[in-house]
Design an enzyme around this catalytic site. Structure first.
Site, mmCIF file in Angstrom:
data_model
loop_
_atom_site.group_PDB
_atom_site.id
_atom_site.type_symbol
_atom_site.label_atom_id
_atom_site.label_comp_id
_atom_site.label_asym_id
_atom_site.label_seq_id
_atom_site.Cartn_x
_atom_site.Cartn_y
_atom_site.Cartn_z
ATOM 1 N N HIS A 1 36.056 33.215 44.294
ATOM 2 C CA HIS A 1 37.342 33.858 44.036
ATOM 3 C C HIS A 1 37.775 34.525 45.346
ATOM 4 O O HIS A 1 36.924 34.919 46.151
ATOM 5 C CB HIS A 1 37.107 34.914 42.947
ATOM 6 N N ASP B 1 28.997 38.273 43.132
ATOM 7 C CA ASP B 1 30.184 38.615 42.358
ATOM 8 C C ASP B 1 29.890 38.298 40.890
ATOM 9 O O ASP B 1 29.825 37.134 40.497
ATOM 10 C CB ASP B 1 31.377 37.792 42.872
ATOM 11 N N GLN C 1 32.550 37.290 36.352
ATOM 12 C CA GLN C 1 32.577 36.381 35.207
ATOM 13 C C GLN C 1 31.261 36.384 34.438
ATOM 14 O O GLN C 1 31.231 36.077 33.251
ATOM 15 C CB GLN C 1 32.884 34.945 35.670
ATOM 16 N N LYS D 1 37.221 42.662 32.228
ATOM 17 C CA LYS D 1 36.858 41.333 31.737
ATOM 18 C C LYS D 1 35.743 41.399 30.702
ATOM 19 O O LYS D 1 35.359 40.398 30.123
ATOM 20 C CB LYS D 1 36.404 40.446 32.909
ATOM 21 N N CYS E 1 43.277 32.223 41.785
ATOM 22 C CA CYS E 1 42.777 33.007 42.926
ATOM 23 C C CYS E 1 41.603 32.321 43.591
ATOM 24 O O CYS E 1 40.650 32.974 44.020
ATOM 25 C CB CYS E 1 42.394 34.430 42.507
#
Lengths: 414, 157
Positions: A127, A204, A207, A230, A371
């Site tokens: 991302h 990261d 998600q 999220k 993104c």
């Protein structure tokens, strides 16, 4: 063989007021969870209760409300630490998002430690939030950005990792789960190899944290970023976990109140971690809301969430495979993918598809580059459509998506 | 079905069989840009006549039905127009000739072609004096911030 889900999804849906909404006269089918999730009553209540009953600034006042607010805020930090199995809450820094968490590593670590000729490794599936901060850090320090490619199915080319790593590699930045391909990356293995090469690893988890159990100690990484909105929490709060020794050695990102121990006119001493990185009044209510979201997810059970998402994804992949003209990106094997299904429909631009799905079917999907423009270029597409599922979605909703795609194909005559 | 106002038949017709599609060999104005949000791409070539009016126009692009149909209709609209008349075209004209309801996001798709055209027109410097060679002007203006151009969209990324 997929285990049966242990979730009573219909009961769980009652906890989410937004899921009762009608969109263009039809029940909302919310399949844009990789962008942001809906919020359960428990989170809304936590925000409301904080403002109604406990509202005060944290870490300062001596009065009752200040103590309550501080206890709630620090309690939320402990919840997040337990959620990702961090060794302790002091290693969890609240930020406004995972983007800010990743930038904190860039500003606090990379800007001060990268030298000309050093190398930072990213992957093509990142991302923008786990790519652009490293581009900026490299530009500022003269370090070189290298990247790890994917194969045609959307897996990282681990066979090329040892070529990409070098004695000059100082940092490897990788997403735990791709927001486009859905790929669950073997972070523990990447970490092992990167650390053997002498590099730090920043993950990261935007998600991953919402949809699968995360154990930062088992992953072995050095930094892990997540974002609250999220994972059923409010917007405006995220977190960075980092190894304590690294956080202690890092320079602050923002200066101001709260992050200092002792200030003279000429200079100042920094506060202990994590407060060193939380200058100014933090997003108190949002952090407390994130704590409530974590409680909710843990009550459901992250293993159950993962199984449910795997089932839904399998169902969606199967249903999409029956539609001619649909190309699905990412791994075929649901064991290796999270709940985001990105696809294109021949002859229909994703924006047009998203409009038809919204207006005719009440189905919310994402359309665009997600993104992740370098990944779109790598896939050779301008834009794609993405349906992403979460714990409250039903297989019937994936069917509704497919019905909508077929209707759009009739409308566009393809 | 077709409750969908946005995809009226003439919009889909323009999308599937766009008018004035292609490029010109020796354009006086040529400009292209992309809408990064969607990945829509539009290039517009314009050939002017002796009076400085649009003698011929072509567009080329990829993107959603709204962006491509809008470009198709725009290129029909500007034939015979002077550059000053083109400069007068506004967002409202686009909304009017498309004749469909558009939210703020899809409006960007619809306006891309006019932004590209305006950027090309504002960057165009007419040849000096009679007989001066007319050279193609590759537009360089940033169409997302066309300055004095009437079509301005706030960047939302």
């Amino acid at each position: 063989m997929i285990e049966r889900t242990l979730l009573d999804v219909n009961a769980l849906r009652q906890d989410f007021p937004a899921l009762r909404r009608l969109v263009h006269g039809r029940p909302l089918v919310y399949l844009d969870n990789a962008a942001t999730s809906q919020k359960p009553e428990a989170v809304l209540r936590a925000l409301d209760e904080y403002y109604r009953e406990h509202n005060a600034n944290v870490h300062r006042g001596i009065h009752t409300l200040a103590e309550e607010a501080t206890a709630l805020y620090e309690g939320a930090r402990e919840k997040v630490a337990r959620f990702i199995n961090a060794p302790g809450p002091a290693e969890v820094v609240f930020t406004k998002s995972s983007t800010e968490a990743l930038n904190l590593v860039a500003y606090g670590w990379a800007y001060h430690n990268l030298r000309e000729g050093d190398e930072v490794v990213v992957t093509v599936m990142e991302h923008h939030s786990n790519l652009v901060p490293w581009q900026l850090a490299c530009r500022r320090t003269g370090a070189r950005l290298r990247h790890l490619d994917i194969d045609d199915e959307g897996y990282l080319r681990l066979d090329q990792l040892d070529e990409v790593l070098s004695p000059r590699t100082r940092l490897v930045a990788v997403t735990h789960v791709s927001n486009v391909l859905g790929t669950i990356n073997p972070v523990a293995e990447i970490t092992r190899r990167a650390r053997a090469a002498g590099a730090l690893v920043v993950v990261d988890g935007s998600q991953a944290a919402p949809q699968m159990p995360v154990d930062v100690q088992a992953l072995g990484c050095d930094f892990y970023a997540l974002t609250g909105h999220k994972m059923l929490g409010p917007t405006g709060v995220g977190a960075l976990w980092g190894r304590r020794a690294l956080l202690e050695a890092m320079e602050p990102f923002l200066g101001g109140g709260e992050m200092i121990k002792n200030v003279r006119l000429e200079d100042a001493e920094w506060n202990e971690v994590p407060h060193k990185f939380e200058a100014g009044t933090p997003n108190i209510a949002q952090a407390i809301g994130l704590g409530a979201a974590v409680d909710y997810l843990q009550a459901v059970g992250m293993d159950n969430v993962r199984v449910h998402e795997r089932e839904l994804t399998a169902h969606a992949l199967e249903a999409l495979a029956t539609v001619p003209g649909v190309t699905v990106y990412g791994p075929r094997e649901v064991e290796h993918r999270g709940g985001a299904v990105t696809f294109s429909v021949e002859g229909i631009h994703p924006h047009d598809l998203a409009t038809v799905l919204d207006q005719e079917f009440g189905v919310a999907i994402r359309a665009g580059h997600h993104c992740a423009q370098p990944l779109m270029n790598r896939l050779g597409v301008l834009a794609t459509a993405r349906a992403s599922f979460y714990l409250y979605n039903l297989p019937e909703e994936a069917d509704r998506l497919v019905e909508g795609i077929r209707q759009a194909q009739r409308l566009f005559g393809v | 079905m077709v409750r969908l106002d946005m995809y009226r038949e003439y919009i889909l017709d323009h999308y599937k069989q766009p008018h004035n599609f292609g490029t010109l060999d020796d354009p006086d104005i040529s400009h292209e840009d992309v809408n990064h949000l969607c990945g829509d791409e539009i290039r517009i070539d314009v050939k002017l006549d002796a009076e400085g009016r649009v003698a011929d126009v072509r567009f080329k692009g990829r993107g959603c039905a709204i962006s491509q149909a809008s470009a198709s209709i725009l290129t029909d609209t500007i034939k015979g127009m002077s550059l000053d008349e083109i400069k007068e075209l506004s967002k409202d004209d686009v909304v009017e000739y498309l004749g469909i309801p558009l939210g703020p996001v899809r409006l960007k798709c619809a306006l891309l072609s006019l932004q590209v055209l305006h950027a090309g027109v504002y960057a165009y410097a007419p040849p000096e004096g009679p007989g001066a060679a007319v050279s193609p002007r590759q537009g360089t203006a940033d169409t997302r911030h066309p300055g004095k151009g009437p079509v301005q969209q706030k960047a939302s990324e």
